[in-house]
Every structure is written in structure tokens, then in C-alpha cells.
Design a protein around this motif. Sequence first.
Motif, PDB file in Angstrom:
ATOM      1  N   GLY A 272      17.602  56.313  99.948  1.00  0.00           N
ATOM      2  CA  GLY A 272      18.373  55.128  99.566  1.00  0.00           C
ATOM      3  C   GLY A 272      19.455  55.499  98.578  1.00  0.00           C
ATOM      4  O   GLY A 272      19.924  56.638  98.549  1.00  0.00           O
ATOM      5  N   ARG A 273      19.855  54.537  97.776  1.00  0.00           N
ATOM      6  CA  ARG A 273      20.857  54.787  96.728  1.00  0.00           C
ATOM      7  C   ARG A 273      20.327  54.248  95.409  1.00  0.00           C
ATOM      8  O   ARG A 273      19.585  53.260  95.377  1.00  0.00           O
ATOM      9  CB  ARG A 273      22.176  54.091  97.054  1.00  0.00           C
ATOM     10  CG  ARG A 273      22.853  54.627  98.295  1.00  0.00           C
ATOM     11  CD  ARG A 273      24.218  54.012  98.516  1.00  0.00           C
ATOM     12  NE  ARG A 273      24.108  52.586  98.828  1.00  0.00           N
ATOM     13  CZ  ARG A 273      25.120  51.730  98.788  1.00  0.00           C
ATOM     14  NH1 ARG A 273      26.331  52.135  98.416  1.00  0.00           N
ATOM     15  NH2 ARG A 273      24.952  50.462  99.109  1.00  0.00           N
ATOM     16  N   GLY A 274      20.746  54.889  94.338  1.00  0.00           N
ATOM     17  CA  GLY A 274      20.343  54.443  93.014  1.00  0.00           C
ATOM     18  C   GLY A 274      21.354  54.843  91.967  1.00  0.00           C
ATOM     19  O   GLY A 274      22.135  55.781  92.157  1.00  0.00           O
ATOM     20  N   LEU A 275      21.327  54.119  90.859  1.00  0.00           N
ATOM     21  CA  LEU A 275      22.167  54.454  89.706  1.00  0.00           C
ATOM     22  C   LEU A 275      21.582  53.828  88.450  1.00  0.00           C
ATOM     23  O   LEU A 275      20.728  52.951  88.519  1.00  0.00           O
ATOM     24  CB  LEU A 275      23.615  54.018  89.925  1.00  0.00           C
ATOM     25  CG  LEU A 275      23.946  52.538  90.100  1.00  0.00           C
ATOM     26  CD1 LEU A 275      23.958  51.757  88.777  1.00  0.00           C
ATOM     27  CD2 LEU A 275      25.294  52.389  90.767  1.00  0.00           C
ATOM     28  N   TYR A 276      22.053  54.312  87.311  1.00  0.00           N
ATOM     29  CA  TYR A 276      21.611  53.850  86.000  1.00  0.00           C
ATOM     30  C   TYR A 276      22.820  53.430  85.178  1.00  0.00           C
ATOM     31  O   TYR A 276      23.890  54.012  85.315  1.00  0.00           O
ATOM     32  CB  TYR A 276      20.923  54.986  85.232  1.00  0.00           C
ATOM     33  CG  TYR A 276      19.692  55.545  85.900  1.00  0.00           C
ATOM     34  CD1 TYR A 276      18.426  55.171  85.472  1.00  0.00           C
ATOM     35  CD2 TYR A 276      19.794  56.471  86.943  1.00  0.00           C
ATOM     36  CE1 TYR A 276      17.288  55.698  86.068  1.00  0.00           C
ATOM     37  CE2 TYR A 276      18.670  56.998  87.547  1.00  0.00           C
ATOM     38  CZ  TYR A 276      17.422  56.608  87.106  1.00  0.00           C
ATOM     39  OH  TYR A 276      16.304  57.119  87.695  1.00  0.00           O
ATOM     40  N   TRP A 277      22.642  52.457  84.296  1.00  0.00           N
ATOM     41  CA  TRP A 277      23.669  52.112  83.323  1.00  0.00           C
ATOM     42  C   TRP A 277      22.998  51.622  82.048  1.00  0.00           C
ATOM     43  O   TRP A 277      21.844  51.230  82.050  1.00  0.00           O
ATOM     44  CB  TRP A 277      24.668  51.099  83.873  1.00  0.00           C
ATOM     45  CG  TRP A 277      24.214  49.667  83.927  1.00  0.00           C
ATOM     46  CD1 TRP A 277      24.478  48.681  83.024  1.00  0.00           C
ATOM     47  CD2 TRP A 277      23.429  49.041  84.952  1.00  0.00           C
ATOM     48  NE1 TRP A 277      23.910  47.496  83.418  1.00  0.00           N
ATOM     49  CE2 TRP A 277      23.266  47.688  84.604  1.00  0.00           C
ATOM     50  CE3 TRP A 277      22.842  49.492  86.129  1.00  0.00           C
ATOM     51  CZ2 TRP A 277      22.535  46.796  85.391  1.00  0.00           C
ATOM     52  CZ3 TRP A 277      22.122  48.606  86.907  1.00  0.00           C
ATOM     53  CH2 TRP A 277      21.984  47.278  86.538  1.00  0.00           C
ATOM     54  N   GLU A 278      23.764  51.706  80.971  1.00  0.00           N
ATOM     55  CA  GLU A 278      23.259  51.260  79.681  1.00  0.00           C
ATOM     56  C   GLU A 278      23.432  49.756  79.567  1.00  0.00           C
ATOM     57  O   GLU A 278      24.526  49.232  79.738  1.00  0.00           O
ATOM     58  CB  GLU A 278      23.996  51.952  78.540  1.00  0.00           C
ATOM     59  CG  GLU A 278      23.643  53.418  78.414  1.00  0.00           C
ATOM     60  CD  GLU A 278      24.309  54.063  77.214  1.00  0.00           C
ATOM     61  OE1 GLU A 278      23.911  53.737  76.073  1.00  0.00           O
ATOM     62  OE2 GLU A 278      25.211  54.873  77.435  1.00  0.00           O
ATOM     63  N   GLY A 279      22.345  49.093  79.280  1.00  0.00           N
ATOM     64  CA  GLY A 279      22.375  47.657  79.076  1.00  0.00           C
ATOM     65  C   GLY A 279      22.453  47.338  77.595  1.00  0.00           C
ATOM     66  O   GLY A 279      22.687  48.213  76.756  1.00  0.00           O
ATOM     67  N   PRO A 280      22.225  46.088  77.248  1.00  0.00           N
ATOM     68  CA  PRO A 280      22.306  45.674  75.856  1.00  0.00           C
ATOM     69  C   PRO A 280      21.246  46.351  74.989  1.00  0.00           C
ATOM     70  O   PRO A 280      20.132  46.599  75.439  1.00  0.00           O
ATOM     71  CB  PRO A 280      22.084  44.166  75.917  1.00  0.00           C
ATOM     72  CG  PRO A 280      21.736  43.824  77.312  1.00  0.00           C
ATOM     73  CD  PRO A 280      21.918  45.012  78.157  1.00  0.00           C
ATOM     74  N   ASP A 281      21.645  46.645  73.753  1.00  0.00           N
ATOM     75  CA  ASP A 281      20.734  47.149  72.717  1.00  0.00           C
ATOM     76  C   ASP A 281      19.975  48.405  73.118  1.00  0.00           C
ATOM     77  O   ASP A 281      18.826  48.596  72.739  1.00  0.00           O
ATOM     78  CB  ASP A 281      19.772  46.042  72.281  1.00  0.00           C
ATOM     79  CG  ASP A 281      20.509  44.863  71.678  1.00  0.00           C
ATOM     80  OD1 ASP A 281      21.107  45.027  70.600  1.00  0.00           O
ATOM     81  OD2 ASP A 281      20.524  43.787  72.304  1.00  0.00           O
TER      82      ASP A 281
END
Length: 127
Positions: free
Chosen positions: A103-112
Motif C-alpha cells: 500500500g502507501r503510507g506517510l508520516y507528518w508532525e501533528g500538534p504538540d
Amino acid sequence: MGIELNHTIVHVKDRWAAARDVGGVLGLPEAGAYGPFAELKLDNGASLDFMDTEGEIHGQHYAFLVSEGEFDLILGRLRDGGRQWWADPFKRQPGEINNGDGGRGLYWEGPDGHWLEIITRPYGSGA
């Protein structure tokens, strides 16, 4: 009935701003008030309950299983918002997408300092 996750509390500095940020990227309806929480409901009935917290916040990891179409929409929102994403949780592959389990995946920085992830295939589901 089987065992299902119903909700989890997400500690943040500003519950409404955090719920708007996460909900906006994921394309979810606006959070509602539930006691001291800004409750962001997910499509499977579970919720992220954002709670204002004093002092140090320890970032947690939240992963969301999404369809291929939803993945494209979320990636578009990250791009349009000038947000950075990575293919890996160690920030070694900026602006890339992983292909785990076919599949596909990714990460990102969220709040706090919370670390958010979207995947189109569950871990261990095979290629």
C-alpha cells in the motif's frame, strides 16, 4: 461484540486548534464539545478526544487506515498547506511515500509533537 477502541485522549496545549488541525488534514467534520474535550469523531465510531494540558506534553503516535482515494486527498491537503511529510518515522525520507505491505503510507508532525501516520494497508497484510 468484539473488542474495539472507542476513544483515546490526546493531550495538547489548545484542544480546539489541535482538533481543527488534525481534522482539517484528514478531511473530517469539525470537532464537537464533549465535557472537557474537543471530540473528533472518526468514521469507524472511535474518537480522538483532545484535552488541554498544562506542562510538558509527550508526543504520541496515531495511525489512520485510509482508502487510496482518501490518501490522495490527505496528501493534497498536506501539500496545499505547505506541510512536510516523510516516508518513515525517523524523518530520513522527506517528501516521500512508503509502500509497506503493498500500500502507501506517510508520516507528518501533528500538534504538540504528536506523530501522525496514514496507511492504505494494515501492517502485516502482505504485499
